[in-house]
Design a protein around this motif. Structure first.
Motif, mmCIF file in Angstrom:
data_model
loop_
_atom_site.group_PDB
_atom_site.id
_atom_site.type_symbol
_atom_site.label_atom_id
_atom_site.label_comp_id
_atom_site.label_asym_id
_atom_site.label_seq_id
_atom_site.Cartn_x
_atom_site.Cartn_y
_atom_site.Cartn_z
ATOM 1 N N VAL A 62 0.833 -1.202 0.000
ATOM 2 C CA VAL A 62 0.000 0.000 0.000
ATOM 3 C C VAL A 62 0.869 1.254 0.000
ATOM 4 O O VAL A 62 2.038 1.224 0.383
ATOM 5 C CB VAL A 62 -0.959 0.031 1.216
ATOM 6 C CG1 VAL A 62 -1.967 -1.104 1.129
ATOM 7 C CG2 VAL A 62 -0.204 -0.008 2.520
ATOM 8 N N ILE A 63 0.277 2.351 -0.431
ATOM 9 C CA ILE A 63 0.973 3.635 -0.482
ATOM 10 C C ILE A 63 0.952 4.252 0.909
ATOM 11 O O ILE A 63 -0.086 4.290 1.567
ATOM 12 C CB ILE A 63 0.323 4.548 -1.525
ATOM 13 C CG1 ILE A 63 0.523 3.920 -2.900
ATOM 14 C CG2 ILE A 63 0.911 5.943 -1.464
ATOM 15 C CD1 ILE A 63 -0.133 4.627 -4.035
ATOM 16 N N GLU A 64 2.124 4.758 1.339
ATOM 17 C CA GLU A 64 2.243 5.259 2.700
ATOM 18 C C GLU A 64 2.347 6.776 2.788
ATOM 19 O O GLU A 64 2.373 7.313 3.881
ATOM 20 C CB GLU A 64 3.460 4.609 3.370
ATOM 21 C CG GLU A 64 3.308 3.107 3.476
ATOM 22 C CD GLU A 64 4.416 2.448 4.276
ATOM 23 O OE1 GLU A 64 5.159 3.155 4.974
ATOM 24 O OE2 GLU A 64 4.517 1.221 4.189
ATOM 25 N N SER A 65 2.407 7.479 1.659
ATOM 26 C CA SER A 65 2.553 8.926 1.689
ATOM 27 C C SER A 65 1.544 9.594 0.763
ATOM 28 O O SER A 65 1.425 9.209 -0.405
ATOM 29 C CB SER A 65 3.972 9.315 1.260
ATOM 30 O OG SER A 65 4.069 10.706 1.091
ATOM 31 N N PRO A 66 0.845 10.622 1.252
ATOM 32 C CA PRO A 66 -0.110 11.316 0.378
ATOM 33 C C PRO A 66 0.577 12.064 -0.765
ATOM 34 O O PRO A 66 -0.004 12.278 -1.813
ATOM 35 C CB PRO A 66 -0.848 12.274 1.309
ATOM 36 C CG PRO A 66 0.014 12.402 2.515
ATOM 37 C CD PRO A 66 0.827 11.150 2.607
#
Length: 153
Positions: A62-66
């Motif tokens: 999953v992506i951890e940074s906006p």
């Protein structure tokens, strides 16, 4: 009695330390605040932070940074409150398959422009095939920032 009081106090201190340690083991991930549909360009206003336990298992990476998500395009519907898989977003397509675009050949001082129909969608810098509308030939070109396809690179 005094001994029992010290034991109770020690247990309370350990429980408090355990609660602090548990909160330190949480992960904060960006999640959609609204439903984001396939093809939508993601902005930071569409996202919010959500806390997940450290031992929470995701089905995929999953992506951890906006910051990674801003300006990306959703490849599928993203539901509010759910972590965003890495394979669910892509760079925005500047050229769309089947939609006429301008093709450009530049070399030295020579510049030739024409019209082509992309045989595949493409992002910035991607090499794609385009059918020249005038000659019917299939040529290969690179997608430019303005949406044109440059050939002869």
């Amino acid at each position: 009695m005094k001994h029992l009081f010290h034991i109770a106090l020690s247990v309370a201190a350990l429980a408090s330390a355990g609660a602090r340690a548990a909160s330190a083991e949480e992960r904060i991930l960006p999640v959609p605040s609204i439903t984001i549909y396939a093809g939508d360009t993601i902005t930071e206003s569409m996202l919010k932070d959500r806390t997940f336990p450290e031992n929470y298992r995701y089905r995929t990476a999953v992506i951890e940074s906006p910051r990674v998500l801003a300006g990306k395009m959703a490849r599928r519907t993203l539901l509010p409150g759910e972590p965003i898989p890495m394979n669910a977003v892509d760079d925005p397509k500047l050229v769309t398959r089947g939609v006429q675009t301008q093709i450009v050949f530049e070399e030295g001082g020579l510049s030739i422009m024409g019209t082509g129909i992309p045989l595949q969608s493409g992002t910035l810098g991607e090499t794609i095939q385009v059918k020249n509308v005038d000659s019917g030939r299939i040529i290969t070109g690179r997608v430019q920032p303005d949406g044109r396809v440059r050939i002869g690179f």
